[in-house]
Design a protein around this motif. Structure first.
Motif, PDB file in Angstrom:
ATOM      1  N   PHE A   1       0.765  -1.401  -0.100  1.00 44.15           N
ATOM      2  CA  PHE A   1      -0.119  -0.067   0.054  1.00 44.15           C
ATOM      3  C   PHE A   1       0.727   1.352  -0.021  1.00 44.15           C
ATOM      4  O   PHE A   1       0.491   2.143  -0.767  1.00 44.15           O
ATOM      5  N   LEU A   2       1.932   1.410   0.664  1.00 46.66           N
ATOM      6  CA  LEU A   2       2.955   2.517   0.882  1.00 46.66           C
ATOM      7  C   LEU A   2       3.389   2.645  -0.421  1.00 46.66           C
ATOM      8  O   LEU A   2       3.667   3.928  -0.976  1.00 46.66           O
ATOM      9  N   MET A   3       3.859   1.435  -1.173  1.00 46.04           N
ATOM     10  CA  MET A   3       4.553   1.831  -2.401  1.00 46.04           C
ATOM     11  C   MET A   3       3.488   2.442  -3.569  1.00 46.04           C
ATOM     12  O   MET A   3       3.811   3.074  -4.306  1.00 46.04           O
ATOM     13  N   GLY A   4       2.284   1.748  -3.333  1.00 46.31           N
ATOM     14  CA  GLY A   4       1.235   2.408  -4.149  1.00 46.31           C
ATOM     15  C   GLY A   4       0.912   3.896  -4.066  1.00 46.31           C
ATOM     16  O   GLY A   4       0.774   4.706  -4.957  1.00 46.31           O
ATOM     17  N   GLU A   5       1.130   4.289  -2.683  1.00 50.11           N
ATOM     18  CA  GLU A   5       0.854   5.678  -2.488  1.00 50.11           C
ATOM     19  C   GLU A   5       2.153   6.419  -3.119  1.00 50.11           C
ATOM     20  O   GLU A   5       1.942   7.499  -3.627  1.00 50.11           O
ATOM     21  N   VAL A   6       3.220   5.889  -2.850  1.00 46.97           N
ATOM     22  CA  VAL A   6       4.376   6.746  -3.747  1.00 46.97           C
ATOM     23  C   VAL A   6       4.174   6.885  -5.198  1.00 46.97           C
ATOM     24  O   VAL A   6       4.463   7.959  -5.347  1.00 46.97           O
ATOM     25  N   SER A   7       3.718   6.064  -5.685  1.00 48.96           N
ATOM     26  CA  SER A   7       3.336   5.948  -6.926  1.00 48.96           C
ATOM     27  C   SER A   7       2.418   6.909  -7.394  1.00 48.96           C
ATOM     28  O   SER A   7       2.508   7.582  -8.449  1.00 48.96           O
ATOM     29  N   GLU A   8       1.220   6.934  -6.529  1.00 51.98           N
ATOM     30  CA  GLU A   8       0.402   7.969  -6.822  1.00 51.98           C
ATOM     31  C   GLU A   8       0.665   9.540  -6.713  1.00 51.98           C
ATOM     32  O   GLU A   8       0.610  10.374  -7.339  1.00 51.98           O
ATOM     33  N   ALA A   9       1.754   9.642  -5.616  1.00 48.94           N
ATOM     34  CA  ALA A   9       2.396  10.801  -5.460  1.00 48.94           C
ATOM     35  C   ALA A   9       3.340  11.363  -6.737  1.00 48.94           C
ATOM     36  O   ALA A   9       3.064  12.391  -7.260  1.00 48.94           O
ATOM     37  N   PHE A  10       4.015  10.208  -7.244  1.00 45.31           N
ATOM     38  CA  PHE A  10       4.689  10.557  -8.397  1.00 45.31           C
ATOM     39  C   PHE A  10       3.885  10.835  -9.611  1.00 45.31           C
ATOM     40  O   PHE A  10       4.302  11.833 -10.327  1.00 45.31           O
ATOM     41  N   ASP A  11       2.725  10.279  -9.665  1.00 45.23           N
ATOM     42  CA  ASP A  11       1.885  10.440 -10.817  1.00 45.23           C
ATOM     43  C   ASP A  11       1.280  11.867 -10.722  1.00 45.23           C
ATOM     44  O   ASP A  11       1.402  12.669 -11.685  1.00 45.23           O
ATOM     45  N   ALA A  12       0.957  12.374  -9.541  1.00 39.89           N
ATOM     46  CA  ALA A  12       0.496  13.662  -9.413  1.00 39.89           C
ATOM     47  C   ALA A  12       1.566  14.757  -9.645  1.00 39.89           C
ATOM     48  O   ALA A  12       1.086  15.733 -10.158  1.00 39.89           O
ATOM     49  N   TYR A  13       2.580  14.546  -9.336  1.00 42.70           N
ATOM     50  CA  TYR A  13       3.824  15.233  -9.416  1.00 42.70           C
ATOM     51  C   TYR A  13       4.110  15.536 -10.985  1.00 42.70           C
ATOM     52  O   TYR A  13       3.926  16.707 -11.636  1.00 42.70           O
ATOM     53  N   ASN A  14       4.236  14.279 -11.688  1.00 41.46           N
ATOM     54  CA  ASN A  14       4.461  14.145 -13.017  1.00 41.46           C
ATOM     55  C   ASN A  14       3.381  15.005 -13.854  1.00 41.46           C
ATOM     56  O   ASN A  14       3.623  15.361 -14.891  1.00 41.46           O
ATOM     57  N   LYS A  15       2.012  14.671 -13.596  1.00 36.53           N
ATOM     58  CA  LYS A  15       0.870  15.162 -14.378  1.00 36.53           C
ATOM     59  C   LYS A  15       0.450  16.547 -13.633  1.00 36.53           C
ATOM     60  O   LYS A  15      -0.443  17.259 -14.101  1.00 36.53           O
ATOM     61  N   LYS A  16       1.517  17.306 -12.957  1.00 36.65           N
ATOM     62  CA  LYS A  16       1.046  18.475 -12.376  1.00 36.65           C
ATOM     63  C   LYS A  16      -0.182  18.756 -11.668  1.00 36.65           C
ATOM     64  O   LYS A  16      -0.854  19.873 -12.062  1.00 36.65           O
ATOM     65  N   GLN A  17      -0.642  17.509 -11.062  1.00 36.58           N
ATOM     66  CA  GLN A  17      -2.016  17.674 -10.534  1.00 36.58           C
ATOM     67  C   GLN A  17      -1.792  18.602  -9.223  1.00 36.58           C
ATOM     68  O   GLN A  17      -1.014  18.532  -8.724  1.00 36.58           O
TER      69      GLN A  17
END
Length: 97
Positions: A30-46
């Motif tokens: 779950f923690l790794m999934g949250e890191v992935s979601e954070a990277f996605d939000a950063y990468n997509k400038k959300q």
């Protein structure tokens, strides 16, 4: 509220809401999934990056409580180690000496 109190509060919420409190492997996933979601939000400038970083902290603190680790103490010890550690540049990145 100090970090240890926050850690306990997060765990209490996990108990109250019926979230995972005993499967450490699942919690790491779950923690790794949250890191992935954070990277996605950063990468997509959300505009959700702050919330995603908070999720990472919540999962990390909950996992620490599950494992009986006082993360506040561990962070303080690690900061001292890092402040006293020497690094060298290798291919543009700092590496422990």
């Amino acid at each position: 509220m100090d970090l240890k109190q926050i850690q306990k509060r997060i765990f209490e919420n996990k108990l109250t809401k019926g979230f995972n409190i005993d499967n450490v492997e699942k919690e790491f996933c779950f923690l790794m999934g949250e890191v992935s979601e954070a990277f996605d939000a950063y990468n997509k400038k959300q505009g959700t990056l702050g919330s995603e970083l908070a999720d990472i902290a919540i999962y990390l603190l909950g996992l620490s409580e599950m494992l009986g680790i006082n993360l506040s103490e561990e962070i303080q010890k690690k900061i001292l180690v890092n402040e006293n550690r020497e690094y060298v540049k290798v291919h543009g990145a700092n590496v422990k000496k």
